[in-house]
Motif scaffolding. Sequence first.
Motif, mmCIF file in Angstrom:
data_model
loop_
_atom_site.group_PDB
_atom_site.id
_atom_site.type_symbol
_atom_site.label_atom_id
_atom_site.label_comp_id
_atom_site.label_asym_id
_atom_site.label_seq_id
_atom_site.Cartn_x
_atom_site.Cartn_y
_atom_site.Cartn_z
ATOM 1 N N ILE A 10 0.827 -1.211 0.000
ATOM 2 C CA ILE A 10 0.000 0.000 0.000
ATOM 3 C C ILE A 10 0.855 1.252 0.000
ATOM 4 O O ILE A 10 0.355 2.343 -0.147
ATOM 5 C CB ILE A 10 -0.976 0.026 1.205
ATOM 6 C CG1 ILE A 10 -0.215 0.012 2.506
ATOM 7 C CG2 ILE A 10 -2.026 -1.032 1.110
ATOM 8 C CD1 ILE A 10 -0.673 1.121 3.385
ATOM 9 N N SER A 11 2.172 1.090 0.164
ATOM 10 C CA SER A 11 2.985 2.328 0.099
ATOM 11 C C SER A 11 3.258 2.659 -1.371
ATOM 12 O O SER A 11 3.643 3.740 -1.713
ATOM 13 C CB SER A 11 4.306 2.111 0.836
ATOM 14 O OG SER A 11 4.946 0.984 0.289
ATOM 15 N N GLU A 13 2.526 3.867 -4.846
ATOM 16 C CA GLU A 13 1.568 4.855 -5.318
ATOM 17 C C GLU A 13 0.455 4.208 -6.150
ATOM 18 O O GLU A 13 -0.680 4.642 -6.163
ATOM 19 C CB GLU A 13 2.298 5.911 -6.171
ATOM 20 C CG GLU A 13 2.457 7.229 -5.425
ATOM 21 C CD GLU A 13 1.314 7.505 -4.444
ATOM 22 O OE1 GLU A 13 1.496 7.401 -3.203
ATOM 23 O OE2 GLU A 13 0.190 7.753 -4.913
ATOM 24 N N CYS A 15 -1.029 1.404 -5.705
ATOM 25 C CA CYS A 15 -1.689 0.305 -4.974
ATOM 26 C C CYS A 15 -3.171 0.276 -5.353
ATOM 27 O O CYS A 15 -3.881 1.275 -5.168
ATOM 28 C CB CYS A 15 -1.548 0.532 -3.475
ATOM 29 S SG CYS A 15 -2.677 -0.482 -2.507
ATOM 30 N N LYS A 18 -5.636 1.246 -2.500
ATOM 31 C CA LYS A 18 -5.697 2.691 -2.233
ATOM 32 C C LYS A 18 -6.438 3.414 -3.363
ATOM 33 O O LYS A 18 -7.248 4.307 -3.113
ATOM 34 C CB LYS A 18 -4.281 3.259 -2.101
ATOM 35 C CG LYS A 18 -3.795 3.339 -0.660
ATOM 36 C CD LYS A 18 -2.328 3.662 -0.581
ATOM 37 C CE LYS A 18 -2.035 5.135 -0.575
ATOM 38 N NZ LYS A 18 -0.614 5.419 -0.263
ATOM 39 N N LEU A 21 -10.132 2.755 -2.827
ATOM 40 C CA LEU A 21 -10.652 3.487 -1.661
ATOM 41 C C LEU A 21 -10.741 4.976 -1.951
ATOM 42 O O LEU A 21 -11.648 5.651 -1.458
ATOM 43 C CB LEU A 21 -9.767 3.226 -0.440
ATOM 44 C CG LEU A 21 -9.932 1.851 0.209
ATOM 45 C CD1 LEU A 21 -8.888 1.646 1.310
ATOM 46 C CD2 LEU A 21 -11.342 1.668 0.770
ATOM 47 N N SER A 22 -9.829 5.496 -2.796
ATOM 48 C CA SER A 22 -9.878 6.940 -3.086
ATOM 49 C C SER A 22 -11.145 7.284 -3.865
ATOM 50 O O SER A 22 -11.635 8.400 -3.829
ATOM 51 C CB SER A 22 -8.636 7.358 -3.882
ATOM 52 O OG SER A 22 -8.698 6.801 -5.183
ATOM 53 N N LYS B 27 -11.379 5.946 6.973
ATOM 54 C CA LYS B 27 -10.409 6.143 5.882
ATOM 55 C C LYS B 27 -9.297 5.087 5.902
ATOM 56 O O LYS B 27 -8.872 4.601 4.867
ATOM 57 C CB LYS B 27 -9.812 7.544 5.999
ATOM 58 C CG LYS B 27 -8.779 7.839 4.921
ATOM 59 C CD LYS B 27 -8.232 9.250 5.001
ATOM 60 C CE LYS B 27 -7.122 9.430 3.960
ATOM 61 N NZ LYS B 27 -6.386 10.688 4.098
ATOM 62 N N TRP B 28 -8.819 4.723 7.076
ATOM 63 C CA TRP B 28 -7.649 3.843 7.166
ATOM 64 C C TRP B 28 -7.973 2.416 7.610
ATOM 65 O O TRP B 28 -7.133 1.534 7.595
ATOM 66 C CB TRP B 28 -6.644 4.432 8.164
ATOM 67 C CG TRP B 28 -6.114 5.751 7.762
ATOM 68 C CD1 TRP B 28 -6.574 6.987 8.158
ATOM 69 C CD2 TRP B 28 -5.022 6.025 6.870
ATOM 70 N NE1 TRP B 28 -5.832 7.990 7.566
ATOM 71 C CE2 TRP B 28 -4.877 7.431 6.778
ATOM 72 C CE3 TRP B 28 -4.158 5.208 6.132
ATOM 73 C CZ2 TRP B 28 -3.906 8.023 5.985
ATOM 74 C CZ3 TRP B 28 -3.183 5.801 5.347
ATOM 75 C CH2 TRP B 28 -3.064 7.201 5.273
ATOM 76 N N ILE B 31 -7.223 -0.601 5.385
ATOM 77 C CA ILE B 31 -5.775 -0.685 5.116
ATOM 78 C C ILE B 31 -5.044 -1.222 6.339
ATOM 79 O O ILE B 31 -4.140 -2.060 6.241
ATOM 80 C CB ILE B 31 -5.241 0.691 4.678
ATOM 81 C CG1 ILE B 31 -5.760 0.985 3.260
ATOM 82 C CG2 ILE B 31 -3.719 0.719 4.706
ATOM 83 C CD1 ILE B 31 -5.259 2.258 2.630
ATOM 84 N N ILE B 50 2.242 1.733 6.977
ATOM 85 C CA ILE B 50 1.108 2.513 6.437
ATOM 86 C C ILE B 50 1.534 3.962 6.252
ATOM 87 O O ILE B 50 1.266 4.831 7.088
ATOM 88 C CB ILE B 50 -0.123 2.416 7.370
ATOM 89 C CG1 ILE B 50 -0.450 0.955 7.696
ATOM 90 C CG2 ILE B 50 -1.334 3.100 6.731
ATOM 91 C CD1 ILE B 50 -1.552 0.776 8.699
ATOM 92 N N GLU B 102 -9.123 -4.732 -4.135
ATOM 93 C CA GLU B 102 -7.862 -4.869 -4.890
ATOM 94 C C GLU B 102 -8.174 -5.281 -6.324
ATOM 95 O O GLU B 102 -7.659 -4.706 -7.289
ATOM 96 C CB GLU B 102 -6.992 -5.927 -4.198
ATOM 97 C CG GLU B 102 -5.574 -6.004 -4.687
ATOM 98 C CD GLU B 102 -5.393 -6.972 -5.839
ATOM 99 O OE1 GLU B 102 -6.271 -7.854 -6.016
ATOM 100 O OE2 GLU B 102 -4.423 -6.806 -6.593
#
Lengths: 110, 110
Positions: A10-11, A13, A15, A18, A21-22, B27-28, B31, B50, B102
């Motif tokens: 998830i780090s 960019e 991912c 992420k 979720l955005s 939000k998190w 994750i 994270i 995912e």
Amino acid sequence: MDYSPKKIDISDEKCPVKATLSILGGKWTLIILYQINNRVIRYGELKRSIPGISEKMLIQSLNQLIEHGLVDKKAYPEIPPRVEYSLTEIGFKSLPIIDKLEEFGRENLI
Amino acid sequence: MDYSPKKIDISDEKCPVKATLSILGGKWTLIILYQINNRVIRYGELKRSIPGISEKMLIQSLNQLIEHGLVDKKAYPEIPPRVEYSLTEIGFKSLPIIDKLEEFGRENLI
């Protein structure tokens, strides 16, 4: 626990979790997608089907969903104006996520 | 579109989708669950995994997940203190939701 999850970074960019979720992470987003579902629905009916959502939040969320290509908006040149919403092909592909949410809630929370 | 979604009534107080979103919608949250995954992980390692999450948000989200019974916390009476986190049985059942996120992201957004 026989579940062996895929490894994602998830780090990174790019991912996919992420990224999703955005777009789908907003408080009402998934509920709006689910209420549109496989229908062509007018604004008023959609608003009534989501108790608790404000006018501002529904319009803002719909505009984001249209911008991201998940919802289609058709406005008819009539008086009074007629506006209809429906899911795009990609919007439709978000519904299985909501099925998983429903399944998790039904099995563990309700 | 051959998908025929289940009908759920989100205005119903006991709607499983709303119940799930009230717990996993932060939000998190998803994750954090995904980074703990099938590991027993210490606070520092979790925080480093994270990028972008603040100390306050991670602690607050972890406390909510513990309160909702999705995460287990073990503190060892050592100096310096050792605290480890792992998913509970229910916490583990949230991972397939993240797999769907995912999959959606990989197929449609990246």
